[in-house]
Scaffold this motif. Structure first.
Motif, mmCIF file in Angstrom:
data_model
loop_
_atom_site.group_PDB
_atom_site.id
_atom_site.type_symbol
_atom_site.label_atom_id
_atom_site.label_comp_id
_atom_site.label_asym_id
_atom_site.label_seq_id
_atom_site.Cartn_x
_atom_site.Cartn_y
_atom_site.Cartn_z
ATOM 1 N N GLY A 193 0.817 -1.205 0.000
ATOM 2 C CA GLY A 193 0.000 0.000 0.000
ATOM 3 C C GLY A 193 0.854 1.259 0.000
ATOM 4 N N ASP A 243 -6.588 -0.055 -4.143
ATOM 5 C CA ASP A 243 -7.527 0.418 -3.110
ATOM 6 C C ASP A 243 -8.389 1.586 -3.587
ATOM 7 O OD1 ASP A 243 -6.531 -1.522 -1.424
ATOM 8 O OD2 ASP A 243 -5.134 -0.187 -0.410
ATOM 9 N N GLY A 294 2.250 -6.654 0.759
ATOM 10 C CA GLY A 294 0.852 -7.101 0.786
ATOM 11 C C GLY A 294 0.248 -7.439 -0.566
#
Ligand code: KG4
Ligand code: ZN
Length: 338
Positions: free
Chosen positions: A142, A172, A276
Motif C-alpha cells: 500500500g 484500493d 501485501g
C-alpha cells in the motif's frame, strides 16, 4: 538456554499493524499481528488513530508473542525493531518500546529498515528453497512499489520505484470508486476471478527507466466510471466482475513490464516478491509463469508478505550475526533510504 542460539524479539509498528515475533535463529517461534479495524470507516489509515492504537496494543501483543514462543524475557538475546520508513507516530511507539526493553534487559538493540524486512522475509527458515544472491527484490504494498537489486543481506539498491502512488493504492482507490470497502485489493482479486480481463482496456501509464506511475491509471478509472455511469446508472453493479478483472489485468501488465525490463538490463533472473499486494492471485500466477522461461521466482508464505514482525526478526538476526547493533541514541525515522 544454549548460548550458541539467539532468541530475537522483533517489533513492527510502521503503519497500522502492531506486530511482535520471536525468532530462534532463523526460525519463527511466534508471529503475532494486531490489526486496527478503526481505519475501515475512514477508507484509509488515520495516522493519529494508528499511533494511539499501537500504544494500547503493544504490551498485550509482546506478551502473547513471548507466551506463544514458550520463552520469557530473560531468554532473549536481542531486540529488533522497525526504524522506518513509515508513519512517525506509529514508528515512535515501536522504537520507544524496543529501546526501553533492550535497556531494561541489558541486551543489544537492532534497528531494521522496513523494506529490508519485506525482502529478507524470503529467508525465514521453513525448510524451503531461498533466493541466491544477487537477486531482484520486488516490493509491492500500500506504500511501496520498488524493484531492488539485492547483493547480500545488507546491501540493497533501489533501481526502480513509483513516482506517485503505490500499486496497492491503485488497487484500493480504484476499488473505492467502485464502492468497495478498504482495503479493496483483496476484494478486486476475488471479484476478478469471475470477470473478463480484456473487457475494458485501460491505458498503460508511461514512466521513465525502471520507474512506475499509477496516478494516471487512477484518473483513467475515475473518468471511465463517471462516463459509463452517466449513460447507465447501474453500470458498476452490472459489470463489477469485468471492471475488477480489467483493472487487475492492467495493473499486472504495468507491474511486469518493468520487472521484465529490469531482468533484461541487469541480467539477474532471480525475482523475489514481497509486500501485501504479492498476495494477489493474478500476480502470483503471472510470476510463477516466468519459471518456464528460466527465471527463479519466489513469493514468501502469506503470513510473511503483509506487514509482520517475523520479517523484522529475520533482518535483525542477519544484522546481529554480522555485528550491526544500534546505540541507544537511535531514533525512529519516517523517511530513510535503503
Ligand atoms: O504490505 P501491506 O500489508 O501494508 C503496507 O502497505 O505496507 O500491504 C497492504 C496492501 C493494500 O493496499 C491491500 O489492498 C493490498 O496490500 N492487498 C492486495 C491483496 N491483498 C492485500 N492487493 C491485491 N490483491 C490482493 N489479494
Ligand atoms: Zn510493508
Amino acid at each position: 538456554m544454549d548460548p550458541q542460539i539467539s532468541y530475537i524479539l522483533a517489533i513492527e509498528s510502521s503503519c497500522d499493524d502492531t506486530a511482535c515475533a520471536i525468532l530462534k535463529d532463523d526460525q519463527v517461534l511466534s508471529n503475532v499481528v494486531a490489526g486496527q479495524e478503526i481505519h475501515i470507516q475512514y477508507g484509509g489509515v488515520v495516522p493519529e488513530l494508528a499511533s494511539r492504537a499501537h500504544q494500547s496494543h503493544i504490551v498485550p501483543v509482546v506478551d502473547q508473542a513471548l507466551k506463544k514462543a514458550g520463552i520469557t524475557k530473560k531468554d532473549l538475546t536481542a531486540i529488533a525493531f522497525t526504524r522506518g520508513p513509515g508513519l512517525m507516530g506509529s514508528l515512535l511507539v515501536g522504537a520507544s518500546f524496543a529501546k526501553s526493553l533492550a535497556l531494561a534487559l541489558d541486551i543489544p538493540l537492532i534497528d531494521v529498515h522496513h523494506m529490508h524486512g519485506h525482502i529478507l522475509a524470503h529467508f525465514i527458515n521453513e525448510g524451503q528453497e531461498v533466493p541466491q544472491f544477487p537477486f531482484l527484490g520486488v516490493t509491492i504494498s500500500g506504500g511501496h512499489t520498488q524493484i531492488i537489486k539485492v547483493t547480500d543481506y545488507h546491501k540493497m539498491e533501489v533501481i526502480g520505484t513509483t513516482q506517485d502512488d503505490a500499486i496497492g493504492e491503485a488497487f484500493d482507490k480504484s476499488g473505492k470508486m467502485l464502492g468497495l470497502g478498504y482495503p479493496a485489493g483483496p476484494q478486486i482479486d476475488q471479484l476478478s476471478k469471475k470477470g473478463d480481463p480484456k473487457k475494458f482496456p485501460f491505458p498503460i501509464p508511461k514512466a521513465p527507466n525502471l520507474n512506475y506511475s499509477f496516478s494516471g491509471f487512477k484518473t483513467a478509472v475515475l473518468y471511465f466510471i463517471q462516463r459509463e455511469v452517466k449513460k447507465n446508472p447501474d453500470f458498476v453493479k452490472e459489470n463489477l466482475h469485468d471492471i475488477c478483472a480489467s483493472i487487475q489485468h492492467t495493473l499486472i501488465k504495468i507491474l511486469f513490464q518493468k520487472i521484465e525490463k529490469a531482468v533484461k538490463e541487469t541480467g539477474i533472473n532471480t525475482v523475489a516478491m514481497g509486500g501485501g499486494v504479492s498476495a494477489n492471485s493474478g500476480i502470483r500466477l503471472r510470476l510463477t509463469s516466468y519459471n518456464q522461461k528460466g527465471w527463479n521466482t519466489f513469493v514468501p508464505p502469506f503470513a510473511y508478505t503483509t506487514d509482520n514482525a517475523a520479517m523484522i526478526g529475520i533482518s535483525g538476526y542477519f544484522k546481529y550475526l554480522d555485528g550491526y547493533t544500534a546505540g541507544m541514541e537511535i531514533t525512529a525515522s519516517p523517511r530513510i533510504s535503503m
